[in-house]
Motif scaffolding. Structure first.
Motif, PDB file in Angstrom:
ATOM      1  N   VAL A 155      -5.184   3.753   0.117  1.00 53.59           N
ATOM      2  CA  VAL A 155      -4.887   2.506  -0.589  1.00 53.59           C
ATOM      3  C   VAL A 155      -5.258   1.351   0.336  1.00 53.59           C
ATOM      4  O   VAL A 155      -4.772   1.262   1.455  1.00 53.59           O
ATOM      5  CB  VAL A 155      -3.389   2.412  -0.978  1.00 53.59           C
ATOM      6  CG1 VAL A 155      -3.103   1.109  -1.693  1.00 53.59           C
ATOM      7  CG2 VAL A 155      -2.982   3.596  -1.822  1.00 53.59           C
ATOM      8  N   GLU A 156      -6.133   0.478  -0.140  1.00 48.92           N
ATOM      9  CA  GLU A 156      -6.515  -0.727   0.602  1.00 48.92           C
ATOM     10  C   GLU A 156      -6.051  -1.929  -0.204  1.00 48.92           C
ATOM     11  O   GLU A 156      -6.458  -2.104  -1.349  1.00 48.92           O
ATOM     12  CB  GLU A 156      -8.032  -0.782   0.788  1.00 48.92           C
ATOM     13  CG  GLU A 156      -8.599   0.354   1.592  1.00 48.92           C
ATOM     14  CD  GLU A 156     -10.114   0.327   1.602  1.00 48.92           C
ATOM     15  OE1 GLU A 156     -10.704  -0.760   1.425  1.00 48.92           O
ATOM     16  OE2 GLU A 156     -10.702   1.404   1.766  1.00 48.92           O
ATOM     17  N   THR A 175      -7.641  -1.509  -3.845  1.00 50.73           N
ATOM     18  CA  THR A 175      -8.453  -0.346  -4.198  1.00 50.73           C
ATOM     19  C   THR A 175      -7.704   0.924  -3.818  1.00 50.73           C
ATOM     20  O   THR A 175      -7.146   1.010  -2.729  1.00 50.73           O
ATOM     21  CB  THR A 175      -9.810  -0.380  -3.466  1.00 50.73           C
ATOM     22  OG1 THR A 175     -10.470  -1.605  -3.783  1.00 50.73           O
ATOM     23  CG2 THR A 175     -10.689   0.785  -3.871  1.00 50.73           C
ATOM     24  N   VAL A 176      -7.720   1.901  -4.715  1.00 55.01           N
ATOM     25  CA  VAL A 176      -7.062   3.187  -4.473  1.00 55.01           C
ATOM     26  C   VAL A 176      -8.080   4.295  -4.684  1.00 55.01           C
ATOM     27  O   VAL A 176      -8.805   4.297  -5.684  1.00 55.01           O
ATOM     28  CB  VAL A 176      -5.867   3.395  -5.430  1.00 55.01           C
ATOM     29  CG1 VAL A 176      -5.209   4.738  -5.180  1.00 55.01           C
ATOM     30  CG2 VAL A 176      -4.864   2.275  -5.308  1.00 55.01           C
ATOM     31  N   ARG A 177      -8.134   5.234  -3.734  1.00 51.55           N
ATOM     32  CA  ARG A 177      -9.002   6.404  -3.848  1.00 51.55           C
ATOM     33  C   ARG A 177      -8.151   7.658  -3.698  1.00 51.55           C
ATOM     34  O   ARG A 177      -7.399   7.780  -2.732  1.00 51.55           O
ATOM     35  CB  ARG A 177     -10.068   6.386  -2.765  1.00 51.55           C
ATOM     36  CG  ARG A 177     -11.116   5.329  -2.965  1.00 51.55           C
ATOM     37  CD  ARG A 177     -12.170   5.367  -1.854  1.00 51.55           C
ATOM     38  NE  ARG A 177     -13.087   4.264  -1.983  1.00 51.55           N
ATOM     39  CZ  ARG A 177     -12.860   3.033  -1.532  1.00 51.55           C
ATOM     40  NH1 ARG A 177     -11.745   2.773  -0.892  1.00 51.55           N
ATOM     41  NH2 ARG A 177     -13.741   2.081  -1.691  1.00 51.55           N
ATOM     42  N   VAL A 178      -8.295   8.574  -4.630  1.00 51.93           N
ATOM     43  CA  VAL A 178      -7.589   9.857  -4.585  1.00 51.93           C
ATOM     44  C   VAL A 178      -8.652  10.956  -4.563  1.00 51.93           C
ATOM     45  O   VAL A 178      -9.506  11.011  -5.453  1.00 51.93           O
ATOM     46  CB  VAL A 178      -6.659  10.034  -5.800  1.00 51.93           C
ATOM     47  CG1 VAL A 178      -5.991  11.396  -5.767  1.00 51.93           C
ATOM     48  CG2 VAL A 178      -5.616   8.930  -5.846  1.00 51.93           C
ATOM     49  N   ALA A 190       0.831  -1.202   0.000  1.00 53.49           N
ATOM     50  CA  ALA A 190       0.000   0.000   0.000  1.00 53.49           C
ATOM     51  C   ALA A 190       0.868   1.255   0.000  1.00 53.49           C
ATOM     52  O   ALA A 190       0.536   2.261  -0.625  1.00 53.49           O
ATOM     53  CB  ALA A 190      -0.938  -0.014   1.203  1.00 53.49           C
ATOM     54  N   ALA A 191       2.010   1.186   0.672  1.00 54.72           N
ATOM     55  CA  ALA A 191       2.922   2.331   0.698  1.00 54.72           C
ATOM     56  C   ALA A 191       3.475   2.621  -0.698  1.00 54.72           C
ATOM     57  O   ALA A 191       3.643   3.792  -1.067  1.00 54.72           O
ATOM     58  CB  ALA A 191       4.062   2.076   1.677  1.00 54.72           C
ATOM     59  N   ASP A 192       3.744   1.567  -1.477  1.00 53.07           N
ATOM     60  CA  ASP A 192       4.195   1.770  -2.859  1.00 53.07           C
ATOM     61  C   ASP A 192       3.125   2.501  -3.669  1.00 53.07           C
ATOM     62  O   ASP A 192       3.428   3.383  -4.470  1.00 53.07           O
ATOM     63  CB  ASP A 192       4.509   0.434  -3.532  1.00 53.07           C
ATOM     64  CG  ASP A 192       5.717  -0.268  -2.929  1.00 53.07           C
ATOM     65  OD1 ASP A 192       6.559   0.424  -2.318  1.00 53.07           O
ATOM     66  OD2 ASP A 192       5.803  -1.498  -3.082  1.00 53.07           O
ATOM     67  N   GLY A 193       1.880   2.133  -3.461  1.00 50.74           N
ATOM     68  CA  GLY A 193       0.776   2.793  -4.152  1.00 50.74           C
ATOM     69  C   GLY A 193       0.649   4.257  -3.769  1.00 50.74           C
ATOM     70  O   GLY A 193       0.454   5.115  -4.628  1.00 50.74           O
TER      71      GLY A 193
END
Length: 137
Positions: free
Chosen positions: A90-91, A98-101, A64-67
């Motif tokens: 990032v989950e 799943t990524v939400r911005v 998740a940290a990479d994302g």
């Protein structure tokens, strides 16, 4: 008396009055078009950052940290001024990533209380390498 009535009925100065009334309305409409074009652009920036973050987070050795790092880099490269105060979530589970911005769009119109938001979401299966029988190597 007729001279006074003729002056009251004349159109002298009408163009100036119409210009004073119409130009601010036209400028407001033009600024509204620019504001909503910025909202549209910010949504695309958020969606792009979410897709790039998903690609980095969903790989076998990704985290998740990479994302989050990839999303921050993408936002810095594209939307540093358009999409302000971004938040990245990032989950990553064994099956789904799943990524939400989310962020706030820069304001063109100084209207109190006008806060426009843009967001982008990307989701996909988390990669895992298996053998043809379905077992992990």
């Amino acid at each position: 008396m007729t001279v006074l009535l003729r002056r009251l009925r004349s159109d002298r100065g009408a163009a100036s009055t119409q210009l004073v009334l119409v130009v601010p309305a036209l400028l407001l409409m033009a600024l509204l078009v620019v504001q909503f074009a910025l909202v549209w652009h910010a949504r695309h920036i958020a969606q792009f950052a979410a897709r790039r973050a998903l690609a980095a987070a969903r790989v076998e050795d990704g985290t998740a940290a990479d994302g989050r790092t990839q999303a921050r880099n993408s936002l810095a490269a594209l939307g540093g001024r358009v999409l302000t105060a971004p938040s990245i979530a990032v989950e990553r589970t064994a099956a789904q990533t799943t990524v939400r911005v989310n962020g706030t769009v820069i304001r063109v119109l100084p209207v109190p209380g006008l806060v426009l938001h843009a967001s982008g979401t990307a989701s996909g299966p988390t990669e895992k390498i298996t053998t043809p029988g379905g077992e992990r190597p």
